[in-house]
Design a protein around this motif. Sequence first.
Motif, PDB file in Angstrom:
ATOM      1  N   UNK A 157       0.852  -1.180   0.000  1.00  0.00           N
ATOM      2  CA  UNK A 157       0.000   0.000   0.000  1.00  0.00           C
ATOM      3  C   UNK A 157       0.894   1.239   0.000  1.00  0.00           C
ATOM      4  N   UNK A 158       0.487   2.273  -0.715  1.00  0.00           N
ATOM      5  CA  UNK A 158       1.289   3.493  -0.772  1.00  0.00           C
ATOM      6  C   UNK A 158       1.474   4.037   0.653  1.00  0.00           C
ATOM      7  N   UNK A 159       2.731   4.308   0.994  1.00  0.00           N
ATOM      8  CA  UNK A 159       3.049   4.767   2.342  1.00  0.00           C
ATOM      9  C   UNK A 159       3.642   3.683   3.216  1.00  0.00           C
ATOM     10  N   UNK A 160       3.494   2.412   2.814  1.00  0.00           N
ATOM     11  CA  UNK A 160       4.110   1.313   3.557  1.00  0.00           C
ATOM     12  C   UNK A 160       5.566   1.134   3.129  1.00  0.00           C
ATOM     13  N   UNK A 161       6.305   0.364   3.949  1.00  0.00           N
ATOM     14  CA  UNK A 161       7.686   0.007   3.600  1.00  0.00           C
ATOM     15  C   UNK A 161       7.761  -1.436   3.129  1.00  0.00           C
ATOM     16  N   UNK A 192      -1.937   1.414  -4.416  1.00  0.00           N
ATOM     17  CA  UNK A 192      -0.847   0.469  -4.183  1.00  0.00           C
ATOM     18  C   UNK A 192       0.321   0.789  -5.112  1.00  0.00           C
ATOM     19  N   UNK A 193       1.500   0.295  -4.708  1.00  0.00           N
ATOM     20  CA  UNK A 193       2.719   0.482  -5.490  1.00  0.00           C
ATOM     21  C   UNK A 193       3.403  -0.862  -5.702  1.00  0.00           C
ATOM     22  N   UNK A 194       4.009  -1.012  -6.862  1.00  0.00           N
ATOM     23  CA  UNK A 194       4.906  -2.122  -7.144  1.00  0.00           C
ATOM     24  C   UNK A 194       6.325  -1.649  -6.858  1.00  0.00           C
ATOM     25  N   UNK A 195       7.077  -2.453  -6.109  1.00  0.00           N
ATOM     26  CA  UNK A 195       8.451  -2.098  -5.760  1.00  0.00           C
ATOM     27  C   UNK A 195       9.457  -2.940  -6.541  1.00  0.00           C
ATOM     28  N   UNK A 196       9.241  -4.243  -6.563  1.00  0.00           N
ATOM     29  CA  UNK A 196      10.153  -5.142  -7.272  1.00  0.00           C
ATOM     30  C   UNK A 196       9.357  -6.032  -8.218  1.00  0.00           C
TER      31      UNK A 196
END
Length: 692
Positions: free
Chosen positions: A541-545, A589-593
């Motif tokens: 979720x946007x804002x999470x690590x 939401x964001x994709x990181x990897x």
Amino acid sequence: MSAPAHHRLAVDVGGTFIDYILLDERDGSVVIDKQPATASALADEFVRGLQRLPVAPSELSMFIHGTTVALNTLVQERGAKTALLTTAGFRDVLELGRAGRPAIYDLRYQPAEPLVPRYLRREVTERTAPDGSVLIPLDLDAVRTEVEFLAAHGVEAVAICFLHSYANPAHEAAVAELVRTMLPGVSVSASSELVREWREYERTATTVANAYTQPLFSRYAATIDARVSELGYEHGIAFMRSNGGVMTIAAAGGRPVETLGSGPAGGVIGAHALSQRTGIRNIVCADVGGTTYDVALIQDGEIVERSHTDIAGRPVMGSVIDIVSVGAGGGSIASIDPTSGSLRVGPESVGASPGPAAFGLGGELPTVTDAQVVLGLLDPDRFLGGRMKLDRERAETALSKHLGEHRDLTHLAGGVMAIAQANMANAIRIMTTQRGLDPRGFAMLSFGGGGGLFAAGVAEELGITSVLVPQAAAGFSAWGMLTADYREDATLTRVYDVDATSAPDLRDAFAGLAEQARASLVAYGFAPDALQTAFSADVRFRGQDHTITTPVEPSWLDGGAADLVAHLPGAFAARHRQRYGHGEDGAAVQVVTLRCRAIAPVTSPRTVGVFADTPAQPVAHRRIWFPATGWVEQVPVYEREQMSADDVLAGPCVLDEWTTTVIVPPGWTAALDEHGTAVLTHKQDDDEKAGA
């Protein structure tokens, strides 16, 4: 022209024994053998067992190998003298680690010492931004000075890890080329050649672990390759990977960090194949070896994986099968805690040499195996089909001398078994209960040399009512390797918001990873049209690590940007709810990897059930102690190969194979399914069912 080869061989080198599974592809029959895994002469032991097989290496069509060599090197800290070249200002990353304490209530907790001493962690003038742009150019003249320093101090391996090199590997590539030129013969590991992911500490630790284990592992791999070639094997040996796939021996020699979990991974791959054939979609995989108890899950028909693991307190990045290991095996040492005076079991193990006291090879410390001999669970005259005799008197002496001379031997041995069993049950709870899963909804697949001795007891403690013990359970990890496909993983850390604007870039990034992963398999000789491709992404979720790895269906990428935006956030939210109990649909939401796996399938071996024509008859009787009943006289012992397809044996009884003993306690029954797998079933009474 030589006759076509029809045999596949899998060899699993463990901490106590080397297991061999030879498969005849024509009829599915197997030959099983074992050889002690003496660490000081591992290659010789490997070949000695190989030469005992009825088929010469020249007659093999496939040779696959799983080993704990790299794992043991890392755990026992007996690797190469290693140096680290890193971005100026980041030499202490290995010591700083993360802010969190892994054991927050342990006031005596000490983190693992870095594998590279501080004076060999050398800083390099360079700096790259998270987007890959160069902030400070690389100073190659300064690098030469540092490499000369390393040469003067006799380093055997060099790890290279620069800040944000996952986004731009150019600086690492230039330094790796320079080091290989200036220090020929020294192993070089660059992070961008191993893991293209963020998190500086974990990426550095992984690169160092690879460098630290590479010299010894590559020598071992080269020795095995040469010895097997001398015996006439003409194809390349395939090495088992921690992610459940296989790789060539050349690739394994350069990336030993990818083989750390290769032994246990083979059993999980075999469990997945068994799940597909039986239709049992939820399975707890329990592997009992001489040193450890390894637990993994098949959930809803799929292997549970993760993107990193911890080995001896050190993080290792990369796709791995999610396996929890505890120090509870046949060789685990029983002792009295000097502080509390209580009985404890493991995690220390006596290994193959000197082994348990009952082996009669010089071991004097009491182990789980010694307790099993004292309780009658193991027959001293029938161990390994009578090939190896056990010494009950030595086992009794070890328990009495070290655990209490004036205590009842039965109670001591029963206590050792109870603690070992509790440790095993707790490992399963870590994988199930602590993740919101009910173990009672799973069947247990028990394998490894000691699996059948514990299976029913551990299952009963957890409320699991069905236990599967496959044929040749002691070598099941090796058998599973025969079903493993070739796999290559490609990853890329890049942060994207999952929305209509970024979706085209996401699709392009996935396409690039697919091309990269598939190219590696094509280089191995596989045809492009034979390859399969799977995608996933680490999403938050946007804002999470922290992130959760979420599968990405190929149709979401093929169907246009709208499909990816429509499906990925919901799939992630569902996984978040399962793990944490909450997760809002529709949240940003964001994709990181991004992750891609290319797969080159191999033909899976067939499972052939072996059944007798007449009902099984006991071949012996012996006195055995059970926790629920105490001593039971004249417990019948059956040979598993003499069981018919219609036999249903009521416990207490014993099923014997030459490499495995399966204990069927009171309240359990045993039968064979169509594949020859022993199925143990617990008969719950009405009160138990009502309380479930």
